[in-house]
Write a protein that holds these residues in place. Structure first.
Motif, PDB file in Angstrom:
ATOM      1  N   UNK A   1       2.765  -6.272  -2.358  1.00  0.00           N
ATOM      2  CA  UNK A   1       3.949  -6.515  -3.178  1.00  0.00           C
ATOM      3  C   UNK A   1       3.716  -6.111  -4.636  1.00  0.00           C
ATOM      4  N   UNK A   2       4.796  -5.875  -5.395  1.00  0.00           N
ATOM      5  CA  UNK A   2       4.653  -5.383  -6.776  1.00  0.00           C
ATOM      6  C   UNK A   2       3.821  -6.275  -7.678  1.00  0.00           C
ATOM      7  N   UNK A   3       3.846  -7.587  -7.462  1.00  0.00           N
ATOM      8  CA  UNK A   3       3.066  -8.473  -8.329  1.00  0.00           C
ATOM      9  C   UNK A   3       1.585  -8.520  -7.946  1.00  0.00           C
ATOM     10  N   UNK A   4       1.214  -7.820  -6.842  1.00  0.00           N
ATOM     11  CA  UNK A   4      -0.170  -7.813  -6.383  1.00  0.00           C
ATOM     12  C   UNK A   4      -0.794  -6.421  -6.389  1.00  0.00           C
ATOM     13  N   UNK A   5       0.007  -5.383  -6.200  1.00  0.00           N
ATOM     14  CA  UNK A   5      -0.529  -4.024  -6.137  1.00  0.00           C
ATOM     15  C   UNK A   5      -1.125  -3.633  -7.489  1.00  0.00           C
ATOM     16  N   UNK A   6      -2.295  -2.992  -7.490  1.00  0.00           N
ATOM     17  CA  UNK A   6      -2.950  -2.674  -8.767  1.00  0.00           C
ATOM     18  C   UNK A   6      -2.234  -1.612  -9.598  1.00  0.00           C
ATOM     19  N   UNK A   7      -1.297  -0.845  -9.005  1.00  0.00           N
ATOM     20  CA  UNK A   7      -0.657   0.240  -9.746  1.00  0.00           C
ATOM     21  C   UNK A   7       0.859   0.144  -9.857  1.00  0.00           C
ATOM     22  N   UNK A   8       1.558  -0.268  -8.802  1.00  0.00           N
ATOM     23  CA  UNK A   8       3.018  -0.145  -8.750  1.00  0.00           C
ATOM     24  C   UNK A   8       3.667  -1.525  -8.802  1.00  0.00           C
ATOM     25  N   UNK A   9       4.495  -1.734  -9.826  1.00  0.00           N
ATOM     26  CA  UNK A   9       4.976  -3.086 -10.107  1.00  0.00           C
ATOM     27  C   UNK A   9       6.498  -3.195 -10.172  1.00  0.00           C
ATOM     28  N   UNK A  10       7.250  -2.154  -9.798  1.00  0.00           N
ATOM     29  CA  UNK A  10       8.705  -2.270  -9.854  1.00  0.00           C
ATOM     30  C   UNK A  10       9.219  -3.018  -8.624  1.00  0.00           C
ATOM     31  N   UNK A  11      10.326  -3.726  -8.788  1.00  0.00           N
ATOM     32  CA  UNK A  11      10.739  -4.734  -7.810  1.00  0.00           C
ATOM     33  C   UNK A  11      11.190  -4.161  -6.470  1.00  0.00           C
ATOM     34  N   UNK A  12      11.582  -2.882  -6.418  1.00  0.00           N
ATOM     35  CA  UNK A  12      12.017  -2.303  -5.140  1.00  0.00           C
ATOM     36  C   UNK A  12      10.882  -1.571  -4.419  1.00  0.00           C
ATOM     37  N   UNK A  13       9.665  -1.673  -4.930  1.00  0.00           N
ATOM     38  CA  UNK A  13       8.529  -0.983  -4.319  1.00  0.00           C
ATOM     39  C   UNK A  13       8.200  -1.581  -2.952  1.00  0.00           C
ATOM     40  N   UNK A  14       8.066  -0.729  -1.925  1.00  0.00           N
ATOM     41  CA  UNK A  14       7.689  -1.192  -0.582  1.00  0.00           C
ATOM     42  C   UNK A  14       6.561  -0.340   0.006  1.00  0.00           C
ATOM     43  N   UNK A  15       5.820   0.366  -0.845  1.00  0.00           N
ATOM     44  CA  UNK A  15       4.745   1.224  -0.361  1.00  0.00           C
ATOM     45  C   UNK A  15       3.439   0.480  -0.204  1.00  0.00           C
ATOM     46  N   UNK A  16       2.386   1.246   0.059  1.00  0.00           N
ATOM     47  CA  UNK A  16       1.043   0.673   0.187  1.00  0.00           C
ATOM     48  C   UNK A  16       0.777   0.078   1.544  1.00  0.00           C
ATOM     49  N   UNK A  17       1.319  -1.124   1.785  1.00  0.00           N
ATOM     50  CA  UNK A  17       1.153  -1.811   3.083  1.00  0.00           C
ATOM     51  C   UNK A  17       2.463  -2.525   3.405  1.00  0.00           C
ATOM     52  N   UNK A  18       3.118  -2.112   4.467  1.00  0.00           N
ATOM     53  CA  UNK A  18       4.386  -2.716   4.877  1.00  0.00           C
ATOM     54  C   UNK A  18       4.356  -2.966   6.380  1.00  0.00           C
ATOM     55  N   UNK A  19       4.674  -4.201   6.794  1.00  0.00           N
ATOM     56  CA  UNK A  19       4.723  -4.569   8.212  1.00  0.00           C
ATOM     57  C   UNK A  19       6.171  -4.625   8.678  1.00  0.00           C
ATOM     58  N   UNK A  20       6.420  -4.091   9.889  1.00  0.00           N
ATOM     59  CA  UNK A  20       7.729  -4.196  10.516  1.00  0.00           C
ATOM     60  C   UNK A  20       7.560  -4.343  12.017  1.00  0.00           C
ATOM     61  N   UNK A  21       8.475  -5.072  12.640  1.00  0.00           N
ATOM     62  CA  UNK A  21       8.519  -5.035  14.093  1.00  0.00           C
ATOM     63  C   UNK A  21       8.999  -3.659  14.518  1.00  0.00           C
ATOM     64  N   UNK A  22       8.655  -3.258  15.719  1.00  0.00           N
ATOM     65  CA  UNK A  22       9.121  -1.958  16.200  1.00  0.00           C
ATOM     66  C   UNK A  22      10.641  -1.930  16.325  1.00  0.00           C
ATOM     67  N   UNK A  23      11.231  -3.070  16.662  1.00  0.00           N
ATOM     68  CA  UNK A  23      12.687  -3.142  16.751  1.00  0.00           C
ATOM     69  C   UNK A  23      13.329  -2.875  15.394  1.00  0.00           C
ATOM     70  N   UNK A  24      12.776  -3.452  14.335  1.00  0.00           N
ATOM     71  CA  UNK A  24      13.347  -3.256  13.004  1.00  0.00           C
ATOM     72  C   UNK A  24      13.129  -1.822  12.513  1.00  0.00           C
ATOM     73  N   UNK A  25      11.985  -1.220  12.856  1.00  0.00           N
ATOM     74  CA  UNK A  25      11.742   0.165  12.437  1.00  0.00           C
ATOM     75  C   UNK A  25      12.742   1.099  13.120  1.00  0.00           C
ATOM     76  N   UNK A  26      13.022   0.860  14.382  1.00  0.00           N
ATOM     77  CA  UNK A  26      14.016   1.659  15.093  1.00  0.00           C
ATOM     78  C   UNK A  26      15.410   1.447  14.513  1.00  0.00           C
ATOM     79  N   UNK A  27      15.696   0.222  14.084  1.00  0.00           N
ATOM     80  CA  UNK A  27      16.992  -0.078  13.479  1.00  0.00           C
ATOM     81  C   UNK A  27      17.207   0.754  12.216  1.00  0.00           C
ATOM     82  N   UNK A  28      16.133   1.053  11.509  1.00  0.00           N
ATOM     83  CA  UNK A  28      16.202   1.890  10.299  1.00  0.00           C
ATOM     84  C   UNK A  28      16.163   3.388  10.631  1.00  0.00           C
ATOM     85  N   UNK A  29      16.003   3.739  11.909  1.00  0.00           N
ATOM     86  CA  UNK A  29      15.764   5.116  12.336  1.00  0.00           C
ATOM     87  C   UNK A  29      14.515   5.679  11.666  1.00  0.00           C
TER      88      UNK A  29
END
Length: 307
Positions: free
Chosen positions: A167-195
């Motif tokens: 998360x932005x408050x923990x990542x050593x480099x990226x701190x903006x609130x919409x950041x979702x990079x680095x490490x992101x977990x999703x269920x396979x169902x939710x990943x498919x929902x996003x295509x």
């Protein structure tokens, strides 16, 4: 285990590449140990008088087979990769120890891009999702240069929605609130929902910002860790910008395209071929290497090459 050069084809001949990978790997492991214990050089942005995050105590590797008693869910750890052997040699055994200690059933997939196009992290994650098999039911989109140091970080099944570990408050480099990079977990169902992720992002950056919009468009809420008190020392960042320069060039129409939402592409149109699939062990930790040839429609995304 098969030799690294055969698994990771490149421009160098096999024997020099093998020696280079081993030397860099050992140097990286030594640097990691020294830097997190406080004996190595301090990066320019760090207070030289401040104590460093201690290295996590080494734990014996668990057996290659995880235990069914650990729970019904199994994680596919998807690691986009190209020519970063020293980071990989540190990452695989470290993450296997970390997840095994937390009793997370898991399988590590190294998504190695071996074509001649520019690096495409998003497409590699789409391929990893499609190739990860039916015995895994959730994924971690995980950078190879980011190691979790805090044992309280949650890698369990994200049933309530996408869980952003870095998360932005923990990542050593990226701190903006919409950041979702680095490490992101999703269920396979939710990943498919996003295509899945857009395949239009060749070169480094912006694909995770576009994926954040997909998450919101699918009606999902991003959750983040709570109660973590280690701040920016929650992760060890292995990336050395002087040694590993990122491909951040924006070519022609790519400058405008990088800010657009791809409403059509993703899992449904990723084009690729698996050159080889190899199970191997890195310092006793099991993983699967997928050598992936991505395809590019130069009429649609001419910026996939520099030519």
């Amino acid at each position: 285990s098969p030799p690294l050069p055969r698994l990771f084809p490149g421009r160098l001949s096999a024997f020099p590449l093998f020696l280079l990978a081993l030397l860099l790997g050992f140097a990286s492991l030594l640097w990691l140990q020294l830097s997190c214990s406080g004996e190595g050089p301090v990066s320019g942005g760090q207070d030289r008088g401040a104590p460093r995050q201690p290295c996590p105590p080494p734990a014996p590797l668990q057996p290659a087979r995880d235990e069914s008693s650990w729970g019904p869910h199994r994680l596919a750890l998807l690691v986009p990769f190209r020519e970063r052997f020293e980071e990989l040699l540190a990452f695989v055994p470290y993450m296997h120890r970390f997840l095994s200690k937390k009793k997370i059933r898991h399988h590590i997939f190294i998504l190695n891009q071996v074509d001649h196009f520019r690096f495409n992290r998003a497409s590699l994650i789409n391929v990893g999702f499609l190739e990860s098999g039916n015995d895994t039911d959730y994924i971690a989109m995980h950078d190879v240069d980011l190691l979790p140091l805090n044992e309280h970080l949650d890698y369990s099944f994200p049933e309530a929605g996408p869980f952003h570990v870095a998360s932005p408050e923990l990542h050593p480099l990226y701190h903006y609130k919409t950041y979702v990079g680095g490490i992101l977990l999703l269920t396979k169902q939710h990943y498919e929902l996003c295509n899945g992720m857009s395949n239009r992002f060749w070169g480094w950056g912006r694909e995770d910002d576009e994926f954040y919009r997909r998450i919101k468009g699918a009606g999902l809420q991003v959750r983040r860790p709570s109660g973590i008190t280690t701040g920016y020392e929650t992760f060890q960042h292995l990336h050395d910008p002087a040694w590993r320069k990122r491909d951040q060039k924006r070519i022609a129409a790519q400058k405008q395209e990088q800010f657009k939402v791809d409403r059509e592409g993703g899992l449904n149109n990723v084009r690729y071929r698996i050159e080889s699939r190899t199970d191997l062990s890195v310092a006793g930790a099991p993983c699967t290497v997928l050598n992936i040839l991505l395809d590019c429609d130069t009429n649609e995304t001419p910026w996939c090459t520099f030519g």
